[in-house]
Scaffold this motif. Structure first.
Motif, PDB file in Angstrom:
ATOM      1  N   PHE A 122      48.208  18.473  -9.327  1.00  0.00           N
ATOM      2  CA  PHE A 122      48.393  19.581 -10.256  1.00  0.00           C
ATOM      3  C   PHE A 122      47.778  20.873  -9.717  1.00  0.00           C
ATOM      4  CE2 PHE A 122      48.663  15.625 -12.464  1.00  0.00           C
ATOM      5  CZ  PHE A 122      49.685  15.796 -13.381  1.00  0.00           C
ATOM      6  N   ASN A 278      46.252  27.982 -12.812  1.00  0.00           N
ATOM      7  CA  ASN A 278      46.234  27.005 -13.901  1.00  0.00           C
ATOM      8  C   ASN A 278      44.889  26.308 -13.939  1.00  0.00           C
ATOM      9  OD1 ASN A 278      46.275  25.321 -11.661  1.00  0.00           O
ATOM     10  ND2 ASN A 278      47.701  23.854 -12.549  1.00  0.00           N
ATOM     11  N   ASP A 283      46.074  20.477 -17.134  1.00  0.00           N
ATOM     12  CA  ASP A 283      47.491  20.188 -16.906  1.00  0.00           C
ATOM     13  C   ASP A 283      47.751  18.691 -16.771  1.00  0.00           C
ATOM     14  OD1 ASP A 283      48.068  22.832 -17.052  1.00  0.00           O
ATOM     15  OD2 ASP A 283      48.776  23.067 -14.983  1.00  0.00           O
ATOM     16  N   GLU A 286      47.420  17.106 -20.235  1.00  0.00           N
ATOM     17  CA  GLU A 286      48.530  17.444 -21.129  1.00  0.00           C
ATOM     18  C   GLU A 286      49.855  16.851 -20.649  1.00  0.00           C
ATOM     19  OE1 GLU A 286      48.452  21.660 -21.987  1.00  0.00           O
ATOM     20  OE2 GLU A 286      46.989  21.275 -23.590  1.00  0.00           O
ATOM     21  N   SER A 287      49.997  16.685 -19.328  1.00  0.00           N
ATOM     22  CA  SER A 287      51.219  16.043 -18.828  1.00  0.00           C
ATOM     23  C   SER A 287      51.260  14.584 -19.278  1.00  0.00           C
ATOM     24  CB  SER A 287      51.293  16.129 -17.298  1.00  0.00           C
ATOM     25  OG  SER A 287      50.426  15.187 -16.680  1.00  0.00           O
TER      26      SER A 287
END
Length: 319
Positions: A122, A278, A283, A286-287
């Motif tokens: 990420f 980011n 991330d 949340e993914s």
């Protein structure tokens, strides 16, 4: 919002707690940490609910975020899965490949989802170019860190190199053919610096170096493929793409042109893709929420986490 709880409130655990509380995809229920003094301090300072046992936390949530020492990953994951809870588990997935395989089997039997915390997937510098890395044939990675006592309970391969192993396995569409490696223990009981060469069945070769006793930090990877060179600086969050294309009929007067021995001319094009800032940990968390909600395979699946661990142990076995 998915009800989530965190196991482990150390350095990384506290980051996960803060981000889960910020996220609009999770409701942070609380956490558990067996080190009572530290746990109470975290609860008092940030106001998170402190549970008095692993079982109590698991019963209260839908998603268990496992940010404990690697040796306890298997037991924590097993308890959560057997109660039908989804698991986010920090890297490496477990201590042994057998444990990782058992976790995968359990997750399948209990119809729960799992994601492994290989956070470099990420990293915005990698995200910016990952779709351009299609058929790499030579890969070189350097992951060097200044000495930090935290993490020296495991070999540098499991501590640092496994990030690059996972990245490489995610872009090379071929099985591992052979592994050669060497490692040296300088300060710790386990290797502090290691080099590995991974050969794949399709001919791709990856050369990896990892050290936790360096004078400066470095996290760079370079991918070479037909007519392209792609560089990713995970630390500085920068990417570079160098392409070679056939020379146009009327090249620009400032164009960089190469000619090989056969007389074939290629023009070099430089590109610095836009890297969108980011929070990589947010991330990845949340993914995972999206994968649960949409019933899709997580970006870093339990299978991929297992394969990264398998290669890591093949490297360690060479020492």
């Amino acid at each position: 919002m998915l009800k989530a709880g965190v196991l482990g409130a150390g350095h990384l655990g506290k980051i996960h707690l803060r981000l889960l509380q910020q996220s609009d995809k999770y409701e942070l229920v609380g956490f558990y940490d067996p080190f009572t003094e530290n746990a109470q301090k975290v609860a008092d300072e940030f106001g998170y609910k402190l549970f008095d046992s692993v079982e109590a936390l698991i019963d209260a949530v839908e998603v268990v975020d496992i940010v404990t020492p690697t040796l306890s990953h298997f037991d924590c994951a097993k308890q959560a899965i057997e109660k039908g809870k989804h698991i986010f588990i920090e890297k490496p997935i477990t201590n042994t490949v057998l444990e990782a395989e058992a976790i995968r089997t359990l997750a399948s039997q209990h119809h729960v989802r799992g994601q492994v915390g290989h956070v470099e997937r990420f990293n915005p510098a990698f995200v910016a170019v990952k779709d351009l890395i299609d058929t790499p044939m030579f890969i070189e990675t350097h992951r060097l860190a200044e000495f930090n006592p935290r993490g020296t309970d495991v070999p540098v391969v499991l501590d640092l190199m496994i990030h690059d192993i996972d990245i490489i396995l995610s872009v090379v569409n071929s099985k591992v053919k052979s592994v050669h490696a060497s490692g040296v223990s300088v300060i710790s009981e386990t290797p502090d610096i290691a080099n590995a060469r991974i050969e794949f069945e399709n001919g791709c070769v990856a050369n990896l170096t990892a050290s936790r006793i360096s004078m400066k930090n470095m996290r760079k990877s370079r991918f070479f493929q037909r007519d392209a060179y792609i560089s990713v600086n995970f630390l500085e969050k920068q990417s570079e793409v160098v392409r070679m294309k056939d020379v146009p009929e009327k090249p620009d007067e400032f164009a960089m042109i190469l000619q090989n021995a056969e007389g074939v001319k290629k023009q070099i094009y430089y590109d610095n893709p836009e890297v969108v800032a980011n929070n990589a940990i947010l991330d990845e968390l949340e993914s995972f929420a999206d994968a649960i909600k949409n019933n899709t395979t997580p970006i870093v699946s339990l299978r991929q986490g297992t394969e990264a661990l398998r290669v890591a142990h093949q490297i360690i076995d060479c020492f």
